[in-house]
Design a protein around this motif. Structure first.
Motif, short mmCIF file in Angstrom:
data_model
loop_
_atom_site.label_atom_id
_atom_site.label_comp_id
_atom_site.label_asym_id
_atom_site.label_seq_id
_atom_site.Cartn_x
_atom_site.Cartn_y
_atom_site.Cartn_z
N LEU B 26 41.01 38.74 35.81
CA LEU B 26 40.35 38.83 37.21
C LEU B 26 40.98 38.56 38.28
O LEU B 26 40.93 39.43 39.21
N MET B 27 42.06 37.42 38.22
CA MET B 27 42.87 36.99 39.52
C MET B 27 43.84 38.17 39.87
O MET B 27 44.10 38.50 40.87
N ALA B 28 44.31 38.74 38.68
CA ALA B 28 45.34 39.95 38.82
C ALA B 28 44.80 41.17 39.43
O ALA B 28 45.12 41.66 40.41
N ILE B 29 43.46 41.34 38.88
CA ILE B 29 42.67 42.46 39.56
C ILE B 29 42.50 42.25 41.04
O ILE B 29 42.56 43.12 41.95
N LYS B 30 41.93 40.97 41.14
CA LYS B 30 41.74 40.74 42.61
C LYS B 30 42.87 40.94 43.60
O LYS B 30 42.62 41.34 44.51
N GLY B 31 44.12 40.71 43.24
CA GLY B 31 45.38 40.70 43.90
C GLY B 31 46.02 42.18 43.91
O GLY B 31 47.09 42.49 44.48
N GLY B 32 45.27 43.04 43.06
CA GLY B 32 45.51 44.59 42.99
C GLY B 32 46.60 44.99 42.36
O GLY B 32 47.34 46.23 42.49
N VAL B 168 57.95 36.91 44.02
CA VAL B 168 57.99 37.12 45.48
C VAL B 168 59.20 36.97 46.21
O VAL B 168 59.66 38.12 47.01
N SER B 169 60.28 35.96 45.62
CA SER B 169 61.38 35.81 46.17
C SER B 169 62.52 36.71 45.77
O SER B 169 63.43 37.14 46.59
N ASN B 170 62.52 37.23 44.63
CA ASN B 170 63.54 38.32 44.38
C ASN B 170 62.96 39.62 43.95
O ASN B 170 63.67 40.45 43.69
N ILE B 171 61.77 39.95 44.37
CA ILE B 171 61.29 41.30 44.03
C ILE B 171 61.98 42.63 44.60
O ILE B 171 62.34 43.53 44.19
N GLU B 172 62.31 42.00 46.18
CA GLU B 172 62.97 43.16 46.81
C GLU B 172 64.38 43.46 46.21
O GLU B 172 64.79 44.53 46.18
N GLU B 173 65.09 42.35 45.71
CA GLU B 173 66.42 42.57 44.99
C GLU B 173 66.24 43.48 43.78
O GLU B 173 66.95 44.34 43.45
N VAL B 174 65.20 43.20 43.03
CA VAL B 174 64.88 43.92 41.78
C VAL B 174 64.56 45.42 42.39
O VAL B 174 65.32 46.23 41.56
N MET B 175 63.86 45.79 43.14
CA MET B 175 63.36 46.96 43.62
C MET B 175 64.59 47.96 43.92
O MET B 175 64.51 49.18 44.03
N LYS B 176 65.55 47.30 44.69
CA LYS B 176 66.81 47.95 44.95
C LYS B 176 67.47 48.79 43.87
O LYS B 176 68.38 49.82 44.11
N VAL B 198 49.84 37.80 43.41
CA VAL B 198 49.96 39.21 43.08
C VAL B 198 50.01 40.16 43.92
O VAL B 198 50.63 41.09 44.30
N ARG B 199 49.30 39.80 45.05
CA ARG B 199 49.00 40.52 46.40
C ARG B 199 50.40 40.65 47.16
O ARG B 199 50.72 41.77 47.41
N ASP B 200 51.06 39.54 47.13
CA ASP B 200 52.34 39.56 47.80
C ASP B 200 53.22 40.25 47.38
O ASP B 200 54.16 40.99 47.74
N ILE B 201 53.42 40.02 46.04
CA ILE B 201 54.48 41.06 45.30
C ILE B 201 54.16 42.45 45.10
O ILE B 201 55.03 43.26 45.54
N ARG B 202 52.81 42.75 45.21
CA ARG B 202 52.57 44.21 45.37
C ARG B 202 53.06 44.81 46.71
O ARG B 202 53.37 45.79 46.69
N LYS B 204 55.25 43.78 48.57
CA LYS B 204 56.76 44.01 48.61
C LYS B 204 57.02 45.25 47.80
O LYS B 204 58.11 45.97 48.26
N ILE B 205 56.58 45.56 46.68
CA ILE B 205 56.77 46.75 45.73
C ILE B 205 56.39 47.92 46.62
O ILE B 205 57.38 48.77 46.57
N TYR B 206 55.23 48.11 47.10
CA TYR B 206 54.82 49.23 47.78
C TYR B 206 55.30 49.47 48.93
O TYR B 206 55.51 50.66 49.72
N ALA B 207 56.00 48.42 49.85
CA ALA B 207 56.67 48.59 51.13
C ALA B 207 57.98 49.10 50.71
O ALA B 207 58.73 49.49 51.85
N PHE B 208 58.57 49.08 49.67
CA PHE B 208 59.85 49.35 49.34
C PHE B 208 60.24 50.43 49.40
O PHE B 208 59.52 51.69 48.98
#
Lengths: 209, 208
Positions: B26-32, B168-176, B198-202, B204-208
């Motif tokens: 439920l929480m994950a879906i709420k966060g997208g 959240v803190s390392n997601i950008e490094e991973v996406m690189k 979940v929303r914050d990570i999402r 950052k992923i889609y902004a990448f």
């Protein structure tokens, strides 16, 4: 839901932890001696190992047209072309099995009359009740439930009841007298020095395998 | 096969007891979240099926992909979109026989070789890790790091999902690294506000 007719009286249950490297030769001899049903019940193997083992056992059983039932796992049963599934007390439901494969034999472990009735209602083809006698394999299920309880279970359902737990050829006869259709066991087969003789003894006390 | 999303949340009730599988879903879906993976190594089969059906219905309603970890039987019976298989599970090629070509099958890899092998065996995506130190599972091996992740991404043609200590803190490094997406567990269920994490990570992923 259509029920499968159960046409075997003795179920050999595997335990590779007890049989070790002898498992395949024990099962081969069991099939040669006329055993009609093997339940593969292995809790320590990975799924990849279990699938391989089930395929090998199905291959052995094929020669004598013995049934192979897999404990709980529909995916392993389908992939190994096995004949059915034995569902543990918290295992898969009969309808979920039959929806995927209507021909499968389905059985259920029960420990009480209410569970027995529920399994019958759910559409299982047979139930396995125990432990009837004291056995090291089933200590976690508590004290032996006895022949009288077995008899009450048999009277409470119309589907075949198999007795398990501390079963010997001598006790098998008592189980039939109590109303059971057959018996199942692990140790007499998995730890046997002479499996052919044991099976012969079971055959004479059960009347047929 | 459904188009594979970039953010996967794995439901896990062994590293935390605060939330049930369904609550995490439920929480994950709420966060997208895009993909939900149901993972439980101890639950009985009947309960697993019930839980999987509940989450699958929720995912269907919200357009989220639903995968089952390890158990092809549970995926089959619950009508999941696919399975995620480790090295000791039912082999990918065998799972394919049961699930057909339209279901998603992911395979776990811990090296370039294993990733290539998973692809060869018919995996639709590769789960690769662990990237950073993590306590979600007992790990005998050292973290792989993002440089090695890049090599895996370049070695296969199917999408790679990175896992292990990602938040959240390392997601950008991973996406690189060029990775397709990530799977998260601990950083979400151990955060104060899982849906928000979940929303914050999402984002950052889609902004990448």
């Amino acid at each position: 839901m259509k029920r499968r007719k159960i046409d075997f009286g003795l179920m050999v249950i595997t335990d590779i932890g007890l049989a070790g490297g002898n498992l395949m030769s024990l099962l081969k001899k069991a099939c040669e001696s006329g055993v009609r049903c093997i339940q593969i019940r292995e809790k320590i193997l990975s799924d990849a190992e279990l699938l391989l083992l089930c395929k090998q056992i199905k291959n052995i059983a094929l020669k004598s047209h013995a049934y192979v039932l897999i404990n709980d796992r529909l995916d392993i049963a389908l992939l190994s072309n096995s004949d059915g599934i034995h569902s543990s007390s918290n295992g898969i439901k009969a309808k979920d099995i039959k929806k995927q494969s209507s021909k499968m034999i389905t059985g259920k472990s029960v420990h009480s009359i209410s569970q027995a009735k529920e399994a019958e209602r759910d559409g299982f083809d047979y139930i396995l009740f125990g432990p009837v006698f004291r056995t090291p394999s089933k200590v976690r299920y508590g004290n032996p439930q006895g022949l009288e309880k077995l008899s009450r279970i048999c009277n409470s359902v119309k589907i075949p009841v198999f007795a398990v737990g501390g079963i010997t050829p001598l006790r098998a006869e008592k189980c039939l007298e109590a109303g059971a259709s057959g018996v199942a066991a692990i140790r007499p087969f998995m730890t046997s020095g002479n499996i052919k003789k044991i099976i012969k003894d079971f055959e004479s006390s059960l009347g047929s395998l | 096969m459904k188009k594979l999303g970039r953010l996967c949340v794995i439901t896990d009730t062994s590293i935390q007891k605060k939330y049930t599988h369904f609550q995490i879903a439920l929480m994950a879906i709420k966060g997208g979240v895009d993909i939900l993976q149901f993972r439980d190594k101890h639950m009985g089969t009947a309960e697993m099926i019930d839980t999987a059906i509940q989450i699958r219905r929720l995912c269907n309603k919200k357009g989220v992909t639903f995968l089952v970890n390890d158990r092809v039987d549970i995926a089959l019976v619950s009508g999941a979109d696919g399975v995620h298989l480790g090295k000791d599970d039912i082999p990918i090629s065998e799972a394919r026989r049961l699930l057909g070509s339209r279901k998603i099958i992911g395979g776990t890899a811990h090296s370039v070789n294993e990733a290539v092998l998973c692809e060869k065996n018919g995996a639709d995506y590769i789960g690769f890790g662990h990237i950073y130190p993590t306590f979600s599972k007992l790990k005998p091996e050292k973290p792989k790091g993002v440089n090695y992740l890049r090599r895996v991404v370049q070695a296969v043609n199917v999408p790679v999902i990175a896992i292990g200590g990602i938040g959240v803190s390392n997601i950008e490094e991973v996406m690189k690294s060029g990775v397709h997406g990530v799977a998260v567990i601990g950083s979400v269920v151990k955060s104060k506000d899982p849906a928000n994490t979940v929303r914050d990570i999402r984002e950052k992923i889609y902004a990448f």
